[in-house]
Design an enzyme around this catalytic site. Structure first.
Site, PDB file in Angstrom:
ATOM      1  N   ALA A  67     -44.333 -63.569   4.639  1.00 35.72           N
ATOM      2  CA  ALA A  67     -43.250 -64.555   4.743  1.00 35.72           C
ATOM      3  C   ALA A  67     -42.772 -64.988   3.369  1.00 35.72           C
ATOM      4  CB  ALA A  67     -43.718 -65.763   5.554  1.00 35.72           C
ATOM      5  N   HIS A 123     -48.570 -48.777  15.853  1.00 33.56           N
ATOM      6  CA  HIS A 123     -48.697 -49.104  14.422  1.00 33.56           C
ATOM      7  C   HIS A 123     -50.191 -49.281  14.143  1.00 33.56           C
ATOM      8  CE1 HIS A 123     -48.349 -50.876  10.511  1.00 33.56           C
ATOM      9  NE2 HIS A 123     -49.014 -51.925  10.915  1.00 33.56           N
ATOM     10  N   ASP A 172     -44.055 -47.960   8.245  1.00 28.56           N
ATOM     11  CA  ASP A 172     -44.652 -46.618   8.323  1.00 28.56           C
ATOM     12  C   ASP A 172     -43.581 -45.549   8.098  1.00 28.56           C
ATOM     13  OD1 ASP A 172     -47.178 -47.801   9.203  1.00 28.56           O
ATOM     14  OD2 ASP A 172     -46.078 -48.254  11.024  1.00 28.56           O
TER      15      ASP A 172
END
Ligand code: NAX
Length: 329
Positions: A17, A187, A159
């Site tokens: 963040a 993931h 990815d």
């Protein structure tokens, strides 16, 4: 002047963040003519820290940032949200098993899914980044039955970006020459970076890079293990690159995808054209017609190598779903 869009980010005091919020406020997420109200959520104990982040956002003087609020309560943070980026999750602690992580983080996404259902805009677009992001997204979606399922996605864009870099470096071409690279599945370490359908400089990859051994072994492992390699080198997990991927994910969904291109996004597998089991959040090659209206790209070819790997990542997602079935009833 456009109407303000409300963007909520969870895990606001965390390291992803700390990169993401400033880029959103700068207009990278929704464009440089879109005013924004940022709503930042973290655990109640982190709210003091969040106030420091707010001061820094204020001190940047971003012209598009019209409002900032912080909260420890998802029902407050998600009120009227047009976009929600769920980054916050509990990290895997020492000795913690995958099933414990799934169950602990699953509870967060039950609570947040209910809050999304009650208070967010009915057209909200939700991106789950916090891990295990595919299954967290499934749980969240389940608890927000009034929000169309298509509006929930999970992130495999980092990815994809990692895979593109590896292919460009190996083929010794500029990164912009590499296209149609997709991540299939979860993931996680079972994800499948697809080199079979990739293109380099507008040609099938194998015409430019005849390195099947490298592709099947080193390439796939590099991408699957890149997160661990970053932790080893930096002592912390990927943060700026994850924030960059979250921005890329939302931008790709919001804009119409140029002809011949696609991007990876983990989406609900129901009715997918590849025979993957329904009821999973599975990463597919996708295009967008704009404003979050995505579609899975059909007819990509799987060779037997790819198929075996894709079935393994599907199996892992089925197992994950099984481990949290008590949160999906
Ligand atoms: P940090 O530990 O730096 O930050 C996480 C933040 O979430 C903390 O401030 C924590 O207080 C907050 N949080 C925990 N529970 C919360 C809750 N119930 N509500 C609101 N906030 C809560 O982690 P960071 O490096 O920022 O990573 C965040 C998540 O992204 C992790 O789950 C991480 O595994 C995941 N990642 C996912 C990636 C992806 O490609 N999908 C890549 C990067 C990253 O590994």
């Amino acid at each position: 002047m456009k109407q303000v869009k409300r963007v909520a980010v969870t895990g606001g005091a965390g390291q992803i963040a700390y990169s993401l919020l400033f880029r959103i406020a700068n207009g990278d997420l929704l464009g440089d003519d879109q005013p924004i109200a940022l709503s930042i959520l973290d655990l109640p104990k982190a709210v003091d820290e969040l106030n420091g982040v707010v001061m820094e956002l204020q001190d940047c003087g971003f012209p598009l940032l019209k409002e900032i609020s912080v909260s420890g309560d998802p029902n407050e943070a998600f009120e009227g949200a047009d976009f929600i980026l769920q980054v916050g999750a509990k990290p895997r602690g020492p000795g913690m098993e995958r099933k414990d992580l799934l169950a602990d983080n699953g509870k967060i996404f039950v609570e947040q899914g209910k809050a999304i259902n009650s208070v967010a805009s009915k057209s909200v677009q939700v991106l789950v980044v916090g891990n295990p992001c595919n299954t967290n997204c499934l749980i969240c979606m389940h608890h927000a039955p009034d929000i169309p399922k298509k509006q929930f996605t999970a992130m495999t864009r980092l990815d994809q970006n990692r895979a593109i870099f590896q292919l460009a470096a190996q083929a010794k071409v500029d990164i912009t020459e590499v296209g149609r690279v997709c991540i299939w599945g979860n993931h996680s370490a079972t994800q499948v970076p697809d080199f079979v359908n990739a293109m380099i400089a507008g040609q099938p990859l194998d015409k430019v890079l005849s390195a099947r051994g490298w592709l099947e072994n080193d390439f796939i492992q590099h991408v699957q293990q890149r997160g661990s390699a970053v932790i080893k080198a930096r002592g912390k997990s990927s943060a700026a690159s994850a924030a960059n991927a979250a921005i890329g994910h939302v931008v790709s969904l919001q804009q119409q995808t140029p002809k011949g291109h696609f991007f990876s996004s983990a989406v609900l597998s129901d009715g997918n054209p590849y025979g993957i089991s329904d009821g999973l959040i599975f990463s597919f090659p996708c295009i967008s017609h704009g404003e979050g209206n995505w579609e899975i790209v059909p007819h990509l070819e799987w060779d037997s190598f790819l198929e075996e790997k894709i079935r393994a990542t599907e199996k892992e997602l089925l197992e994950e779903r099984d481990l949290v079935k008590h949160l999906l009833s």
